[in-house]
Design a protein around this motif. Structure first.
Motif, PDB file in Angstrom:
ATOM      1  N   TRP A  53       0.718  -1.263  -0.121  1.00 27.75           N
ATOM      2  CA  TRP A  53       0.007   0.019   0.081  1.00 27.75           C
ATOM      3  C   TRP A  53       0.939   1.144  -0.290  1.00 27.75           C
ATOM      4  O   TRP A  53       1.708   1.413   0.813  1.00 27.75           O
ATOM      5  CB  TRP A  53      -0.780  -0.280   1.174  1.00 27.75           C
ATOM      6  N   ARG A  80      -6.129   6.748  -3.802  1.00 26.11           N
ATOM      7  CA  ARG A  80      -6.513   5.861  -4.813  1.00 26.11           C
ATOM      8  C   ARG A  80      -6.883   6.414  -6.196  1.00 26.11           C
ATOM      9  O   ARG A  80      -6.575   5.609  -7.308  1.00 26.11           O
ATOM     10  CB  ARG A  80      -7.963   5.096  -4.122  1.00 26.11           C
ATOM     11  N   SER A  81      -7.229   7.698  -6.126  1.00 28.61           N
ATOM     12  CA  SER A  81      -7.604   8.224  -7.481  1.00 28.61           C
ATOM     13  C   SER A  81      -6.522   7.948  -8.697  1.00 28.61           C
ATOM     14  O   SER A  81      -6.603   8.152  -9.617  1.00 28.61           O
ATOM     15  CB  SER A  81      -8.127   9.646  -7.228  1.00 28.61           C
ATOM     16  N   GLU A 115      -4.539   5.360  -8.959  1.00 28.24           N
ATOM     17  CA  GLU A 115      -4.116   3.923  -9.560  1.00 28.24           C
ATOM     18  C   GLU A 115      -4.037   3.623 -10.969  1.00 28.24           C
ATOM     19  O   GLU A 115      -3.026   2.991 -11.339  1.00 28.24           O
ATOM     20  CB  GLU A 115      -5.106   3.031  -8.562  1.00 28.24           C
ATOM     21  N   LEU A 175      -3.496  -4.067  -9.587  1.00 30.14           N
ATOM     22  CA  LEU A 175      -4.062  -3.389  -8.257  1.00 30.14           C
ATOM     23  C   LEU A 175      -4.828  -4.254  -7.497  1.00 30.14           C
ATOM     24  O   LEU A 175      -5.230  -5.295  -7.921  1.00 30.14           O
ATOM     25  CB  LEU A 175      -5.065  -2.396  -9.031  1.00 30.14           C
ATOM     26  N   SER A 233      -7.500  -3.109  -5.767  1.00 28.97           N
ATOM     27  CA  SER A 233      -8.932  -2.597  -5.390  1.00 28.97           C
ATOM     28  C   SER A 233      -9.924  -3.528  -6.199  1.00 28.97           C
ATOM     29  O   SER A 233     -11.073  -3.732  -5.929  1.00 28.97           O
ATOM     30  CB  SER A 233      -8.964  -0.879  -5.966  1.00 28.97           C
ATOM     31  N   GLN A 261     -17.038  -2.428  -3.767  1.00 28.79           N
ATOM     32  CA  GLN A 261     -16.666  -1.220  -4.705  1.00 28.79           C
ATOM     33  C   GLN A 261     -17.120  -0.010  -4.393  1.00 28.79           C
ATOM     34  O   GLN A 261     -16.576   1.193  -4.387  1.00 28.79           O
ATOM     35  CB  GLN A 261     -16.851  -1.700  -6.200  1.00 28.79           C
ATOM     36  N   GLU A 280     -16.237   3.169  -1.395  1.00 28.41           N
ATOM     37  CA  GLU A 280     -14.748   3.304  -1.737  1.00 28.41           C
ATOM     38  C   GLU A 280     -14.002   3.891  -0.610  1.00 28.41           C
ATOM     39  O   GLU A 280     -12.530   3.541  -0.522  1.00 28.41           O
ATOM     40  CB  GLU A 280     -14.603   4.201  -2.900  1.00 28.41           C
ATOM     41  N   ILE A 332     -10.915   1.845   0.815  1.00 27.38           N
ATOM     42  CA  ILE A 332      -9.450   1.713   0.251  1.00 27.38           C
ATOM     43  C   ILE A 332      -9.136   2.957  -0.323  1.00 27.38           C
ATOM     44  O   ILE A 332      -9.818   3.518  -1.201  1.00 27.38           O
ATOM     45  CB  ILE A 332      -9.527   0.643  -0.978  1.00 27.38           C
ATOM     46  N   ASP A 333      -8.495   3.764   0.425  1.00 23.24           N
ATOM     47  CA  ASP A 333      -8.304   5.120   0.072  1.00 23.24           C
ATOM     48  C   ASP A 333      -6.963   5.424  -0.551  1.00 23.24           C
ATOM     49  O   ASP A 333      -6.582   6.231  -1.246  1.00 23.24           O
ATOM     50  CB  ASP A 333      -8.243   6.144   1.448  1.00 23.24           C
ATOM     51  N   ARG A 334      -6.107   4.263  -0.422  1.00 23.60           N
ATOM     52  CA  ARG A 334      -4.668   4.536  -1.038  1.00 23.60           C
ATOM     53  C   ARG A 334      -4.587   3.331  -2.243  1.00 23.60           C
ATOM     54  O   ARG A 334      -5.330   2.383  -2.176  1.00 23.60           O
ATOM     55  CB  ARG A 334      -3.600   3.940   0.091  1.00 23.60           C
ATOM     56  N   VAL A 335      -3.542   3.742  -2.990  1.00 27.28           N
ATOM     57  CA  VAL A 335      -3.265   2.724  -4.091  1.00 27.28           C
ATOM     58  C   VAL A 335      -2.814   1.522  -3.246  1.00 27.28           C
ATOM     59  O   VAL A 335      -1.695   1.621  -2.552  1.00 27.28           O
ATOM     60  CB  VAL A 335      -2.185   3.348  -5.110  1.00 27.28           C
TER      61      VAL A 335
END
Ligand SMILES: Cc1ncc(COP(=O)(O)O)c(C=O)c1O
Length: 483
Positions: free
Chosen positions: A404, A410-411, A413, A429, A431, A437, A440, A443-446
């Protein structure tokens, strides 16, 4: 069939790429025999193709597709159905599932795709010897075998499962399948109905989720943390079965502690549910103590154990095994028989001989060491490049780690995966493996699933170097970045 039809069919096939430029067509005698026509009929068709420049005839040899014919035109070989596609309810559900990924080899310099193994790890010599020995058995049998699989392999696995996993079972409980995936498919078809619910880890192994959902049953996602499925959340959930990966949760990598294992089994007992224990990569454990499989912790016949050689020998061999409760033995054997009679026998015998000779376990020790080195390299390189800007999960076992990026929202990714691809690096990924889904926020991070078993030490180092550069580029471009 006349010469004209043969000419037209072959012309279509050449244009459609069935026979590539320079490849040989059948001999006129052979084709005449196959089609039940005279040799003259085939010769006339061949002469026409030669005259039009499609093939080159050669005295005393099979004709070849003309070398001047460049690149076959891709065209449809068969007529498209007119009218609606008539599928069963099952067929319609499959049609609605997302398409499978591209399995063709890619041109990426380094790909952290999970699931592939390094060709150099395959014990080619001992496997070849074992296959030769299996093929040389006399008297040669050309007959159908037991749908549950070769008795010799089941016997060898019975010993192996006890030695490797302290799992005890009767020979009749073992069913050899074409990889875990066939095991999952048989479980889905035999154990769930369209109105049922099945418990699944969230995030999860999509191939399991999809196969259970293909029956029409509904998934009940249960969140996962560093100890695998949060079994305390099962209370009050009614379902026909639960699918879990307790040795190394896929994809987050948690090892389920013993208390949770008991909680899950208690839930199963209370609900009359089956638990499918997918033990896909338990051969790989680093610096942690083994935890007994669910199968060894209960005696109520609720657990169906699933194992595979896809992580130790090769995913291409398609050999896996189910250990089913005694009262399910017959129905599983019947389902396997209806699916494909039984798995290919020579491969099963070869694996049996490898296990009997001790060669399989020494191979497992060798690949465990090699993958341990790859894992160390990956973790070291990630630590060196990112320090505490990343959080690594699930690297204590298996062949992948969940990584992570704490300061990459996450935006970003898709941008990360695309930029990496342009730089020759394959990233995957986490996600899409989540069921929830819409929610969201969780899952805020990549997050990436990073498989390392197919890569050399150098490739892993290089891959992380490229990753560092790509992440830096993205961060520099983020709004509010000072640089
Ligand atoms: C969770 C899980 N189960 C099973 C498998 C192996 O499947 P198979 O034995 O069908 O190759 C994999 C492979 O990636 C996996 O990730």
């Amino acid at each position: 069939m006349g010469a004209r039809q043969i000419y037209e069919a072959l012309r279509e096939q050449i244009l459609g790429g069935v026979y590539e430029t320079g490849s040989q067509l059948p001999s006129s005698r052979g084709l005449a025999n196959d089609l039940g026509v005279s040799r003259t009929t085939v010769t006339v068709a061949y002469e026409q193709l030669t005259a039009e420049g499609f093939i080159e005839a050669r005295q005393g040899a099979r004709p070849r597709v003309a070398s001047s014919l460049i690149g076959p035109e891709t065209r449809r070989m068969s007529a498209k159905r007119v009218g609606p596609v008539l599928l069963s309810a099952y067929g319609r559900r499959l049609r609605a599932t997302p398409p499978w990924p591209d399995y063709l080899p890619n041109a990426l310099k380094v790909d952290f795709r999970y699931g592939d193994l390094a060709p150099s790890d395959f014990p080619a010599l001992i496997w070849k010897r074992a296959m030769n020995e299996a093929m040389a058995q006399r008297p040669l049998r050309l007959a159908y075998d037991d749908p549950r699989g070769s008795r010799r392999l089941r016997q060898a696995l019975q010993g192996y499962l006890w030695r490797a996993r302290t799992l005890s079972c009767d020979l009749e409980q073992i069913i050899i399948v074409n990889g875990s995936q066939q095991g999952l498919d048989l479980c889905a078809r035999l154990l769930v109905d369209p109105a049922d619910r099945f418990v699944i880890e969230d995030p999860c192994y999509r191939m399991a989720r999809q196969v259970f959902a293909s029956t029409g049953a509904s998934p009940v996602p249960v969140p996962v943390d560093e100890g695998g499925m949060k079994t305390e959340l099962l209370a009050g959930i009614g379902a026909k079965l639960a699918y879990v990966t307790p040795s190394h949760q896929f994809p987050l990598g948690g090892v389920m502690p013993i208390a949770r294992r008991h909680q899950l089994l208690e839930w199963a007992r209370h609900n009359d549910a089956y638990v499918i224990e997918d033990d896909y990569d338990s051969e790989y454990r680093y610096d942690i103590n083994p935890v007994p499989p669910l199968h060894s912790l209960e005696d109520h016949g609720a657990v169906i154990y699933l194992g595979t050689i896809s992580k130790t020998l090769s995913p291409m061999r398609r050999i896996g095994y189910l250990v089913v409760p005694p009262e399910l033995q017959e129905v599983f054997a019947t389902a396997k028989q209806f699916a494909d009679r039984h798995s290919p026998v020579a491969e099963q015998e070869a694996l049996a001989s490898l296990i009997e000779s001790g060669g399989y376990e020494s191979h497992v020790r060798r690949v465990r060491r090699l993958n341990g080195e790859r894992r160390e390299t990956l973790l070291g390189a990630l630590r060196h490049s990112f320090g505490d800007r990343i959080a690594v999960q699930g690297a204590d076992a298996g062949l992948h780690a969940a990584v992570w990026f704490n300061d990459l929202p996450r935006s970003q990714e898709t941008a990360l995966v695309e930029a990496a691809r342009r730089a020759g690096l394959g990233l995957h990924l986490i996600s899409p493996l989540y069921e929830r889904q819409s929610d969201e926020g969780h899952i805020d991070r990549v997050g990436l699933v990073m498989g390392y078993a197919a890569l050399s030490i150098r490739q892993i180092e290089k891959g992380v170097e490229v990753l560092r550069a790509v992440v830096k580029q993205l961060q520099d471009a983020l709004p509010g970045h000072g640089g």
